[in-house]
Design a protein around this motif. Structure first.
Motif, PDB file in Angstrom:
ATOM      1  N   GLN A 173      56.578  90.334   1.069  1.00 19.10           N
ATOM      2  CA  GLN A 173      57.225  88.827   0.571  1.00 19.10           C
ATOM      3  C   GLN A 173      58.110  88.417   1.577  1.00 19.10           C
ATOM      4  OE1 GLN A 173      60.742  90.799  -2.439  1.00 19.10           O
ATOM      5  NE2 GLN A 173      61.429  89.200  -1.231  1.00 19.10           N
ATOM      6  N   ASP A 174      58.582  87.183   1.174  1.00 19.19           N
ATOM      7  CA  ASP A 174      59.574  86.368   1.994  1.00 19.19           C
ATOM      8  C   ASP A 174      60.993  87.069   1.984  1.00 19.19           C
ATOM      9  OD1 ASP A 174      61.070  84.695   3.076  1.00 19.19           O
ATOM     10  OD2 ASP A 174      60.152  82.852   2.214  1.00 19.19           O
ATOM     11  N   SER A 175      61.489  87.443   3.012  1.00 17.50           N
ATOM     12  CA  SER A 175      62.643  88.251   2.998  1.00 17.50           C
ATOM     13  C   SER A 175      63.895  87.255   2.558  1.00 17.50           C
ATOM     14  CB  SER A 175      63.008  88.742   4.434  1.00 17.50           C
ATOM     15  OG  SER A 175      61.960  89.809   4.752  1.00 17.50           O
ATOM     16  N   LEU A 176      63.438  85.950   2.827  1.00 16.17           N
ATOM     17  CA  LEU A 176      64.687  85.133   2.425  1.00 16.17           C
ATOM     18  C   LEU A 176      64.624  84.637   0.935  1.00 16.17           C
ATOM     19  CD1 LEU A 176      64.392  82.905   5.784  1.00 16.17           C
ATOM     20  CD2 LEU A 176      65.990  84.846   5.263  1.00 16.17           C
ATOM     21  N   GLU A 177      63.793  85.024   0.202  1.00 20.62           N
ATOM     22  CA  GLU A 177      63.645  84.900  -1.177  1.00 20.62           C
ATOM     23  C   GLU A 177      64.647  86.253  -1.700  1.00 20.62           C
ATOM     24  OE1 GLU A 177      62.148  83.044  -3.308  1.00 20.62           O
ATOM     25  OE2 GLU A 177      60.921  81.853  -2.056  1.00 20.62           O
ATOM     26  N   PRO A 178      65.055  86.413  -2.952  1.00 19.01           N
ATOM     27  CA  PRO A 178      65.898  87.483  -3.510  1.00 19.01           C
ATOM     28  C   PRO A 178      65.194  88.854  -3.052  1.00 19.01           C
ATOM     29  CG  PRO A 178      65.810  85.567  -5.140  1.00 19.01           C
ATOM     30  CD  PRO A 178      65.026  85.394  -4.154  1.00 19.01           C
ATOM     31  N   LEU A 179      65.778  89.795  -2.515  1.00 16.91           N
ATOM     32  CA  LEU A 179      65.199  91.033  -2.446  1.00 16.91           C
ATOM     33  C   LEU A 179      65.992  92.062  -3.356  1.00 16.91           C
ATOM     34  CD1 LEU A 179      65.910  91.451   1.414  1.00 16.91           C
ATOM     35  CD2 LEU A 179      63.822  90.921   0.407  1.00 16.91           C
ATOM     36  N   PHE A 180      64.747  92.707  -3.978  1.00 15.75           N
ATOM     37  CA  PHE A 180      65.139  93.837  -4.860  1.00 15.75           C
ATOM     38  C   PHE A 180      65.581  94.898  -4.265  1.00 15.75           C
ATOM     39  CE2 PHE A 180      63.101  90.385  -7.216  1.00 15.75           C
ATOM     40  CZ  PHE A 180      64.301  89.885  -7.933  1.00 15.75           C
ATOM     41  N   ILE A 181      66.397  95.083  -3.373  1.00 19.42           N
ATOM     42  CA  ILE A 181      66.799  96.347  -2.712  1.00 19.42           C
ATOM     43  C   ILE A 181      68.174  96.590  -2.396  1.00 19.42           C
ATOM     44  CG2 ILE A 181      66.360  97.217  -0.112  1.00 19.42           C
ATOM     45  CD1 ILE A 181      64.176  95.296   0.327  1.00 19.42           C
ATOM     46  N   ASP A 182      68.695  97.552  -2.893  1.00 17.82           N
ATOM     47  CA  ASP A 182      70.147  97.986  -3.050  1.00 17.82           C
ATOM     48  C   ASP A 182      70.616  97.873  -1.611  1.00 17.82           C
ATOM     49  OD1 ASP A 182      70.168  98.374  -5.633  1.00 17.82           O
ATOM     50  OD2 ASP A 182      69.832 100.275  -5.554  1.00 17.82           O
ATOM     51  N   PRO A 183      72.076  97.602  -1.214  1.00 14.81           N
ATOM     52  CA  PRO A 183      72.489  97.640   0.087  1.00 14.81           C
ATOM     53  C   PRO A 183      72.269  98.905   0.808  1.00 14.81           C
ATOM     54  CG  PRO A 183      74.092  96.855  -1.592  1.00 14.81           C
ATOM     55  CD  PRO A 183      72.858  97.304  -2.548  1.00 14.81           C
ATOM     56  N   VAL A 184      71.972  98.608   2.039  1.00 13.32           N
ATOM     57  CA  VAL A 184      71.606  99.692   2.998  1.00 13.32           C
ATOM     58  C   VAL A 184      72.692 100.014   3.900  1.00 13.32           C
ATOM     59  CG1 VAL A 184      69.286  99.402   2.853  1.00 13.32           C
ATOM     60  CG2 VAL A 184      70.502  98.365   4.750  1.00 13.32           C
ATOM     61  N   ASP A 185      72.502 101.059   4.610  1.00 14.86           N
ATOM     62  CA  ASP A 185      73.543 101.745   5.774  1.00 14.86           C
ATOM     63  C   ASP A 185      73.354 100.849   6.886  1.00 14.86           C
ATOM     64  OD1 ASP A 185      75.123 103.636   3.842  1.00 14.86           O
ATOM     65  OD2 ASP A 185      72.818 104.323   4.114  1.00 14.86           O
ATOM     66  N   ALA A 186      72.073 100.464   7.200  1.00 17.47           N
ATOM     67  CA  ALA A 186      71.816 100.105   8.383  1.00 17.47           C
ATOM     68  C   ALA A 186      70.595  99.181   8.642  1.00 17.47           C
ATOM     69  CB  ALA A 186      71.469 100.960   9.494  1.00 17.47           C
ATOM     70  N   ILE A 187      70.545  98.127   9.354  1.00 17.82           N
ATOM     71  CA  ILE A 187      69.410  97.287   9.405  1.00 17.82           C
ATOM     72  C   ILE A 187      68.932  97.003  10.814  1.00 17.82           C
ATOM     73  CG2 ILE A 187      68.736  94.761   8.983  1.00 17.82           C
ATOM     74  CD1 ILE A 187      69.779  94.889   6.680  1.00 17.82           C
ATOM     75  N   ILE A 188      67.537  97.051  10.980  1.00 15.80           N
ATOM     76  CA  ILE A 188      67.071  96.580  12.397  1.00 15.80           C
ATOM     77  C   ILE A 188      66.148  95.579  12.082  1.00 15.80           C
ATOM     78  CG2 ILE A 188      67.298  99.193  13.509  1.00 15.80           C
ATOM     79  CD1 ILE A 188      64.273  99.498  12.665  1.00 15.80           C
ATOM     80  N   ALA A 189      66.237  94.688  13.144  1.00 17.44           N
ATOM     81  CA  ALA A 189      65.221  93.548  12.764  1.00 17.44           C
ATOM     82  C   ALA A 189      64.905  92.845  14.229  1.00 17.44           C
ATOM     83  CB  ALA A 189      65.590  92.335  11.985  1.00 17.44           C
ATOM     84  N   ASP A 190      63.816  92.814  14.342  1.00 19.77           N
ATOM     85  CA  ASP A 190      63.385  91.743  15.686  1.00 19.77           C
ATOM     86  C   ASP A 190      63.109  90.433  15.001  1.00 19.77           C
ATOM     87  OD1 ASP A 190      62.176  90.452  17.762  1.00 19.77           O
ATOM     88  OD2 ASP A 190      60.588  92.176  18.255  1.00 19.77           O
ATOM     89  N   LEU A 191      64.178  89.759  15.018  1.00 21.34           N
ATOM     90  CA  LEU A 191      64.090  88.414  14.172  1.00 21.34           C
ATOM     91  C   LEU A 191      62.947  87.311  14.522  1.00 21.34           C
ATOM     92  CD1 LEU A 191      67.887  87.771  14.428  1.00 21.34           C
ATOM     93  CD2 LEU A 191      66.599  88.745  12.479  1.00 21.34           C
ATOM     94  N   PRO A 192      62.446  86.969  13.507  1.00 18.26           N
ATOM     95  CA  PRO A 192      61.640  85.792  13.605  1.00 18.26           C
ATOM     96  C   PRO A 192      62.211  84.485  14.149  1.00 18.26           C
ATOM     97  CG  PRO A 192      61.824  86.251  11.366  1.00 18.26           C
ATOM     98  CD  PRO A 192      62.553  87.265  12.352  1.00 18.26           C
ATOM     99  N   VAL A 193      62.044  83.864  15.232  1.00 17.52           N
ATOM    100  CA  VAL A 193      63.022  82.482  15.440  1.00 17.52           C
ATOM    101  C   VAL A 193      62.070  81.336  15.331  1.00 17.52           C
ATOM    102  CG1 VAL A 193      63.809  81.722  17.709  1.00 17.52           C
ATOM    103  CG2 VAL A 193      63.724  84.263  17.471  1.00 17.52           C
ATOM    104  N   GLY A 194      62.975  80.587  14.766  1.00 17.24           N
ATOM    105  CA  GLY A 194      62.271  79.277  14.552  1.00 17.24           C
ATOM    106  C   GLY A 194      62.859  78.539  13.374  1.00 17.24           C
ATOM    107  N   PHE A 195      62.100  77.430  12.969  1.00 21.43           N
ATOM    108  CA  PHE A 195      62.806  76.822  11.622  1.00 21.43           C
ATOM    109  C   PHE A 195      61.929  77.428  10.363  1.00 21.43           C
ATOM    110  CE2 PHE A 195      63.326  73.335  14.649  1.00 21.43           C
ATOM    111  CZ  PHE A 195      64.690  73.213  14.419  1.00 21.43           C
ATOM    112  N   TYR A 196      63.018  77.441   9.168  1.00 23.34           N
ATOM    113  CA  TYR A 196      62.225  78.039   8.016  1.00 23.34           C
ATOM    114  C   TYR A 196      61.771  76.787   6.859  1.00 23.34           C
ATOM    115  CZ  TYR A 196      62.580  80.688   3.542  1.00 23.34           C
ATOM    116  OH  TYR A 196      62.224  81.140   2.494  1.00 23.34           O
ATOM    117  N   PRO A 197      60.878  76.649   6.682  1.00 28.58           N
ATOM    118  CA  PRO A 197      60.257  75.428   6.230  1.00 28.58           C
ATOM    119  C   PRO A 197      60.763  75.134   4.647  1.00 28.58           C
ATOM    120  CG  PRO A 197      58.391  77.113   6.328  1.00 28.58           C
ATOM    121  CD  PRO A 197      59.612  77.804   6.913  1.00 28.58           C
TER     122      PRO A 197
END
Ligand code: SAM
Length: 327
Positions: A173-197
């Motif tokens: 899914q689109d991660s910027l839509e609501p996520l049905f995931i309980d808060p986590v202890d750590a996040i890792i992400a190689d961020l997609p860079v650019g404009f969000y349409p």
């Protein structure tokens, strides 16, 4: 001649993917996901293949004995075949996170996280290369979750996780839509860079642009902070110009309110095609009770990773920082 385990696996993935690509009339990467799934399930799942091809594939899968390979051997071989497939056609924002970056993130997660078990989320999981590099690096029980918008990449991630026997929970899914995931202890992400349409979705974020499209990478940071427990850590691969854009003031304000900057590691520019494409690893901690800033953030300019002496020096510097700041 001695063929290394990674070469053996590469050859299997490559040859069987090419066979499937031809017979199924699909792309190499789609065929790779198919062959990986066959290998994991121990059977040939495509119904439209000729008898001869089925026989040949069966023999190739049987000869390999996937159980005798380590997770890192499987991951590296799979990474190499994906790289081959990505050469055909890939958008810059879909690129896999390279090994060296994944290993550094693995080292940082290992050093920052104190819990004996924790939950880890990658909201831009792509092929799962970064996530599984980190998981292979850790000696602890980790519950991991990945989110990815692209159907093919998430399929590659799913096969990757299966072959390495990591029980990752994946959401397509689109991660910027609501996520049905309980808060986590750590996040890792190689961020997609650019404009969000999607301006309508962006309106839900404090870091939306005042005018025009918002930066996806800013919204990703805000969404990640929302999904982190107070005191949890976030490890982002960011473009070096993150704090210099015309929307940087907004971002800095947001950081002041919500997070503590624990560190910023500039990756060697030699890793990138040009200076403007260079990246860093940003380490944040979400504010919370008893969360205190370090005496000084961990600021590192990483040398070319090919120089073992230089890398050793930096590791010593980082270890000293951890002893002084993280006990
Ligand atoms: N770490 C990944 C790997 O090792 O393969 C690569 C991450 S890549 C730099 C960024 C990823 O973000 C891409 O796979 C892209 O499809 C994904 N992405 C971009 N926009 C997204 C969105 N709105 N929601 C979820 N994923 C998104």
């Amino acid at each position: 001649m001695n063929i290394s385990p990674i070469e053996q696996l590469f050859t299997l993935f490559n040859e069987t993917a090419m066979t499937l690509q031809e017979e199924l009339n699909c792309t190499y990467l789609e065929a790779l996901a198919e062959t990986g799934e066959n290998l994991f399930q121990g059977s040939i799942l495509q119904e439209e293949l000729s008898e001869l091809t089925v026989k040949r594939l069966k023999k190739q899968y049987e000869d390999i004995h996937i159980q005798k390979y380590s997770n890192e051997e499987i991951r590296k071989a799979y990474q190499l075949v994906i790289l081959k497939g990505m050469k055909e056609n890939v958008q810059p924002n879909h690129q896999m996170t390279p090994d060296t970056v994944g290993m550094l993130v693995g080292y940082l997660v290992e050093r920052f996280m104190k819990q004996s078990s924790f939950r880890l989320l990658d909201p831009a999981v792509g092929t799962g290369n970064l996530l599984t590099t980190v998981l292979n690096h850790m000696q602890r029980k980790i519950t991991s979750i990945g989110v990815e918008i692209d159907d093919l990449l998430i399929k590659l991630a799913y096969v990757n996780a299966n072959l390495q026997e990591h029980p990752v929970q994946l959401f397509n899914q689109d991660s910027l839509e609501p996520l049905f995931i309980d808060p986590v202890d750590a996040i890792i992400a190689d961020l997609p860079v650019g404009f969000y349409p999607n301006d309508v979705r962006a309106a839900d974020y404090q870091l939306k642009a005042d005018e025009g499209h918002s930066y996806a990478h800013h919204l990703f940071i805000e969404q990640s902070v929302r999904h982190t427990k107070p005191g949890g850590y976030l490890f982002f691969i960011i473009p070096n110009g993150l704090f210099e854009s015309e929307q940087a003031d907004q971002l800095k304000e947001y950081f002041k309110e919500n997070v503590i900057i624990q560190g910023l590691l500039q990756l060697p520019t030699s890793m990138f095609k040009n200076k403007s494409a260079a990246k860093s690893i940003l380490i944040l901690q979400k504010k919370g009770v008893n969360v205190t800033p370090p005496k000084q953030a961990l600021l590192v300019d990483l040398p070319s990773l090919s120089s073992a002496v230089e890398v050793d020096k930096i590791l010593v510097k980082m270890e000293k920082w951890f002893q002084e700041n993280k006990g």
